[in-house]
Design a protein around this motif. Structure first.
Motif, PDB file in Angstrom:
ATOM      1  N   PRO A 121      -1.055  36.902 -22.141  1.00 51.86           N
ATOM      2  CA  PRO A 121      -1.816  36.140 -21.132  1.00 51.86           C
ATOM      3  C   PRO A 121      -2.192  34.749 -21.610  1.00 51.86           C
ATOM      4  CG  PRO A 121      -2.707  38.354 -21.411  1.00 51.86           C
ATOM      5  CD  PRO A 121      -1.767  38.110 -22.561  1.00 51.86           C
TER       6      PRO A 121
ATOM      7  N   TYR B 229     -15.288  33.745 -19.169  1.00 56.08           N
ATOM      8  CA  TYR B 229     -15.228  34.289 -17.810  1.00 56.08           C
ATOM      9  C   TYR B 229     -15.343  35.810 -17.784  1.00 56.08           C
ATOM     10  CZ  TYR B 229     -10.527  34.859 -19.649  1.00 56.08           C
ATOM     11  OH  TYR B 229      -9.479  35.190 -20.461  1.00 56.08           O
ATOM     12  N   CYS B 230     -15.302  36.447 -18.955  1.00 58.08           N
ATOM     13  CA  CYS B 230     -14.958  37.875 -19.008  1.00 58.08           C
ATOM     14  C   CYS B 230     -16.150  38.804 -19.242  1.00 58.08           C
ATOM     15  CB  CYS B 230     -13.912  38.083 -20.087  1.00 58.08           C
ATOM     16  SG  CYS B 230     -13.251  39.758 -20.076  1.00 58.08           S
TER      17      CYS B 230
ATOM     18  N   ILE C 125     -13.888  43.978 -13.541  1.00 55.44           N
ATOM     19  CA  ILE C 125     -13.303  42.780 -14.150  1.00 55.44           C
ATOM     20  C   ILE C 125     -13.386  41.569 -13.205  1.00 55.44           C
ATOM     21  CG2 ILE C 125     -10.874  43.271 -13.470  1.00 55.44           C
ATOM     22  CD1 ILE C 125     -11.901  41.919 -16.896  1.00 55.44           C
ATOM     23  N   ARG C 126     -13.207  41.842 -11.903  1.00 50.17           N
ATOM     24  CA  ARG C 126     -13.394  40.774 -10.915  1.00 50.17           C
ATOM     25  C   ARG C 126     -14.354  41.274  -9.839  1.00 50.17           C
ATOM     26  NH1 ARG C 126      -8.499  40.361 -13.037  1.00 50.17           N
ATOM     27  NH2 ARG C 126      -7.822  42.233 -11.948  1.00 50.17           N
TER      28      ARG C 126
ATOM     29  N   ILE D 104      -5.621  32.600 -14.618  1.00 46.20           N
ATOM     30  CA  ILE D 104      -6.776  32.512 -13.716  1.00 46.20           C
ATOM     31  C   ILE D 104      -6.742  31.129 -13.066  1.00 46.20           C
ATOM     32  CG2 ILE D 104      -9.307  32.429 -13.583  1.00 46.20           C
ATOM     33  CD1 ILE D 104      -9.421  34.278 -16.001  1.00 46.20           C
TER      34      ILE D 104
ATOM     35  N   ASP E 214      -0.919  36.515 -17.714  1.00 44.19           N
ATOM     36  CA  ASP E 214      -2.038  36.461 -16.756  1.00 44.19           C
ATOM     37  C   ASP E 214      -2.483  35.005 -16.644  1.00 44.19           C
ATOM     38  OD1 ASP E 214      -2.070  39.225 -16.830  1.00 44.19           O
ATOM     39  OD2 ASP E 214      -3.984  39.398 -17.892  1.00 44.19           O
TER      40      ASP E 214
ATOM     41  N   VAL F 266     -15.716  42.053 -20.084  1.00 43.59           N
ATOM     42  CA  VAL F 266     -15.330  43.195 -20.939  1.00 43.59           C
ATOM     43  C   VAL F 266     -16.237  43.400 -22.158  1.00 43.59           C
ATOM     44  CG1 VAL F 266     -13.479  44.147 -22.413  1.00 43.59           C
ATOM     45  CG2 VAL F 266     -12.941  43.318 -20.125  1.00 43.59           C
TER      46      VAL F 266
ATOM     47  N   PHE G 279      -4.902  35.487 -10.828  1.00 42.80           N
ATOM     48  CA  PHE G 279      -6.188  35.872 -10.241  1.00 42.80           C
ATOM     49  C   PHE G 279      -6.985  34.630  -9.878  1.00 42.80           C
ATOM     50  CE2 PHE G 279      -5.084  38.725 -13.785  1.00 42.80           C
ATOM     51  CZ  PHE G 279      -4.854  39.893 -13.074  1.00 42.80           C
ATOM     52  N   VAL G 280      -7.786  34.735  -8.804  1.00 41.55           N
ATOM     53  CA  VAL G 280      -8.746  33.663  -8.568  1.00 41.55           C
ATOM     54  C   VAL G 280      -9.990  33.984  -9.395  1.00 41.55           C
ATOM     55  CG1 VAL G 280      -7.950  32.959  -6.268  1.00 41.55           C
ATOM     56  CG2 VAL G 280      -9.629  34.776  -6.459  1.00 41.55           C
ATOM     57  N   TYR G 281     -10.540  32.958  -9.994  1.00 42.99           N
ATOM     58  CA  TYR G 281     -11.735  33.150 -10.825  1.00 42.99           C
ATOM     59  C   TYR G 281     -12.881  33.701  -9.974  1.00 42.99           C
ATOM     60  CZ  TYR G 281     -16.096  32.159 -13.115  1.00 42.99           C
ATOM     61  OH  TYR G 281     -17.354  32.298 -13.629  1.00 42.99           O
TER      62      TYR G 281
ATOM     63  N   GLN H 102      -7.576  45.521 -25.944  1.00 39.31           N
ATOM     64  CA  GLN H 102      -7.778  44.176 -25.360  1.00 39.31           C
ATOM     65  C   GLN H 102      -7.110  43.107 -26.200  1.00 39.31           C
ATOM     66  OE1 GLN H 102      -8.603  43.800 -22.478  1.00 39.31           O
ATOM     67  NE2 GLN H 102      -9.826  45.586 -21.942  1.00 39.31           N
TER      68      GLN H 102
ATOM     69  N   THR I 282      -2.908  44.570 -24.700  1.00 39.25           N
ATOM     70  CA  THR I 282      -2.498  43.198 -24.511  1.00 39.25           C
ATOM     71  C   THR I 282      -2.512  42.471 -25.849  1.00 39.25           C
ATOM     72  OG1 THR I 282      -3.569  43.151 -22.327  1.00 39.25           O
ATOM     73  CG2 THR I 282      -3.122  41.085 -23.316  1.00 39.25           C
TER      74      THR I 282
ATOM     75  N   ARG J 282     -10.806  30.356 -25.370  1.00 38.98           N
ATOM     76  CA  ARG J 282      -9.610  31.142 -25.684  1.00 38.98           C
ATOM     77  C   ARG J 282      -9.121  30.916 -27.123  1.00 38.98           C
ATOM     78  NH1 ARG J 282      -7.999  35.635 -23.422  1.00 38.98           N
ATOM     79  NH2 ARG J 282      -5.786  35.151 -23.526  1.00 38.98           N
TER      80      ARG J 282
HETATM   81  N1  SAM Z   1      -7.703  41.139 -23.054  1.00 35.41           N
HETATM   82  C1  SAM Z   1      -6.789  40.514 -22.191  1.00 35.41           C
HETATM   83  C2  SAM Z   1      -6.589  39.046 -22.609  1.00 35.41           C
HETATM   84  O1  SAM Z   1      -7.301  38.534 -23.404  1.00 35.41           O
HETATM   85  O2  SAM Z   1      -5.746  38.428 -22.039  1.00 35.41           O
HETATM   86  C3  SAM Z   1      -7.229  40.497 -20.763  1.00 35.41           C
HETATM   87  C4  SAM Z   1      -7.867  41.658 -20.207  1.00 35.41           C
HETATM   88  S1  SAM Z   1      -8.649  41.448 -18.647  1.00 35.41           S
HETATM   89  C5  SAM Z   1      -9.098  43.105 -18.507  1.00 35.41           C
HETATM   90  C6  SAM Z   1      -7.294  41.245 -17.517  1.00 35.41           C
HETATM   91  C7  SAM Z   1      -7.217  39.902 -16.848  1.00 35.41           C
HETATM   92  O3  SAM Z   1      -8.222  39.761 -15.868  1.00 35.41           O
HETATM   93  C8  SAM Z   1      -7.430  38.695 -17.739  1.00 35.41           C
HETATM   94  O4  SAM Z   1      -6.287  38.382 -18.479  1.00 35.41           O
HETATM   95  C9  SAM Z   1      -7.786  37.607 -16.761  1.00 35.41           C
HETATM   96  O5  SAM Z   1      -6.641  36.924 -16.314  1.00 35.41           O
HETATM   97  C10 SAM Z   1      -8.409  38.386 -15.597  1.00 35.41           C
HETATM   98  N2  SAM Z   1      -9.852  38.117 -15.503  1.00 35.41           N
HETATM   99  C11 SAM Z   1     -10.803  38.454 -16.393  1.00 35.41           C
HETATM  100  N3  SAM Z   1     -12.019  38.004 -15.994  1.00 35.41           N
HETATM  101  C12 SAM Z   1     -11.821  37.366 -14.805  1.00 35.41           C
HETATM  102  C13 SAM Z   1     -12.669  36.700 -13.892  1.00 35.41           C
HETATM  103  N4  SAM Z   1     -13.973  36.556 -14.115  1.00 35.41           N
HETATM  104  N5  SAM Z   1     -12.119  36.172 -12.767  1.00 35.41           N
HETATM  105  C14 SAM Z   1     -10.798  36.304 -12.516  1.00 35.41           C
HETATM  106  N6  SAM Z   1      -9.945  36.920 -13.346  1.00 35.41           N
HETATM  107  C15 SAM Z   1     -10.428  37.451 -14.479  1.00 35.41           C
END
Ligand code: SAM
Ligand code: SF4
Length: 459
Positions: A250, A151-152, A37-38, A292, A290, A154, A321-323, A189, A223, A264
């Protein structure tokens, strides 16, 4: 989700005759379940995999497998980068382990299985793990994600969103309850979209079915995505008796400009409206989130809007979290990346602010009587009050709002008939710390389930 997947992996290996061990050196098979994830999570996985080289030299028959999101993302490249790996299996290959492992045992071949197909909804596998007496268990109700936040990673490593059939979920939870589990956390998720694609029941309807399982005391879930979080779930939180008084919602950022760039699909105002409706309908509910920091293009003004939103909501707890850039996530291509130094500074500023709210929320519990679900003997058994009675056991549990409460009970673990893991104990909160509460049981013998409205018949 990885904890749940690891349990599923362990159950499938147990069916092949393997037993779990806590001693790495004596293992015949090591499976590393990874997260990507990070960037840091991925680095940690590779560093651990590297350290296994020495073990393989000492024991050439050892089979080493790597599963989870790093395996899915990197596939065959892992075999080249880490020569002592025998198996790379992706996020949807867990069910195929009973075929893959015997092949490696017989032929000593190296296998990569990262096929990402629409996952069939298999009933969960069970192992002996429940004999360990854990009170709480995760249960996956959905896999994958369709939201594509920029950013994700998943959606790229877990595939499209699919919901498990309610019958399979309920059967799994009944099995867990039979083996002593009192609390389940339903995982997805975006639980708000549960069942929509498949035409199954809605998430609040699923909660109601889970609620009717006899012997289960508490239900948590995570979540919720703010864009789909609505009045139906807010009402379910109020009325579904076993659903805990806690929601993880989040927000990621308090700036509309950044939320848009993150894809978002909600605004700051919409998020705040939903929080207001939630707090009006469910007074006392704990809200966590959560965030970022340092998303590409995040200005000082954007960051201040996030800080401002935190002041308005006053979260009970926060994961910040830091991006970091993730492979295949669109934000990798975004300009105006924020320096590591600035990101860390923003993270510290934000965490300092949150620390105040967490303390304040904990402090507000002092004097109240809370039903605590006892999880076990506290790790910090030796610390605490100097005036403690002897012999003493320090127990730990959680409030419905998910706050950790430690307390002493004047007994010892071998002779502790009236308090045990899985029991609800009404506890008076006496002290608040930064990350936990300290309490005193007020009513041990007749303690009942931590259901909504319990306060009304409290002694
Ligand atoms: N599905 C959840 C939602 O939409 O909020 C989040 C699931 S993700 C597995 C968990 C958290 O990791 C996210 O809410 C986000 O804050 C953080 N995250 C995801 N991608 C990231 C990235 N590229 N850099 C930093 N933090 C990240
Ligand atoms: Fe990632 Fe967004 Fe899906 Fe959450 S909703 S898993 S942050 S893409």
């Amino acid at each position: 989700m990885n904890v749940y997947d690891s349990e599923q992996i362990a159950a499938r290996l147990a069916a092949l005759g393997y037993q779990q061990t806590g001693i790495l050196e004596i293992a015949d098979l090591v499976i590393v379940n990874t997260c990507t994830i990070r960037a840091k999570a991925e680095q940690k996985a590779f560093s651990f995999l590297g350290r296994l080289a020495g073990l393989k030299i000492k024991k050439p028959g050892l089979i080493i497998g790597v599963g989870g999101c790093v395996a899915q993302q990197e596939g065959e490249k892992i075999l080249r980068r880490v020569p002592h790996i025998d198996l790379v299996f992706g996020t949807q290959a867990i069910d195929r382990l009973p075929l893959l492992i015997p092949k490696i045992e017989d032929k000593r071949c190296r296998i990569v299985d990262v096929a990402l197909t629409e996952k069939s909804d298999q009933p969960a596998a069970f192992s002996d793990r429940r004999l360990d007496g854990s009170v709480s268990s995760f249960v996956t109700i959905m896999r994958g994600c369709d939201n594509f936040c920029t950013y994700c990673v998943v959606p790229h490593v877990r595939g499209r969103e699919t919901s498990r059939h309610p019958d399979h979920i309920l059967e799994e939870i009944r099995g867990l309850v039979q083996s002593g589990v009192k609390e389940v956390t339903l995982l997805g998720q975006n639980v708000n979209s549960y069942g929509k694609k498949e035409g199954l029941c809605s998430f609040p309807e699923l909660l109601s079915c889970v609620n009717s399982i006899e012997g289960l005391l508490r239900i948590r879930f995570t979540t919720s995505h703010p864009k789909d979080f609505g009045s139906d779930l807010i009402n379910a939180l109020k009325t579904t008796e076993k659903v805990c008084d806690h929601i993880h919602l989040p927000v990621q950022s308090g700036s509309d400009r950044i939320l848009k760039r993150m894809n978002r699909k909600y605004t700051r105002a919409l998020y705040l409206d939903k929080i207001m409706e939630l707090k009006d309908t469910c007074p006392g509910i704990a809200v966590t989130s959560d965030i970022i920091v340092g998303f590409p293009g995040e200005t000082e003004a954007d960051f201040n809007e996030t800080m401002d939103l935190m002041k308005m909501v006053e979260f009970d707890g926060l994961f910040a979290f830091v991006y970091s850039d993730r492979p295949n996530a669109p934000a990798v291509q975004f300009k105006n990346k924020i320096s590591e130094e600035k990101k860390i500074k923003r993270l510290q500023t934000l965490l300092e602010l949150q620390e105040n709210f967490t303390r304040m929320k904990n402090q507000a519990q002092v004097g109240s009587v809370q039903p605590i679900l006892v999880e076990g003997i506290s790790k910090k058994q030796s610390s605490g009050s100097v005036n403690r009675p002897q012999p003493t056991v320090q127990w730990t549990g959680r409030t419905s709002t998910n706050k950790i409460v430690n307390f002493f009970h004047n007994d010892n673990p071998q002779n502790c008939a009236d308090i045990f893991p899985g029991k609800i104990v009404r506890t008076k909160i006496e002290k608040a710390y930064a990350h936990s509460l300290w309490g005193k049981p007020v009513e041990v013998k007749s303690a009942s389930a931590g259901l909504k409205g319990e306060e009304s018949y409290a002694a």
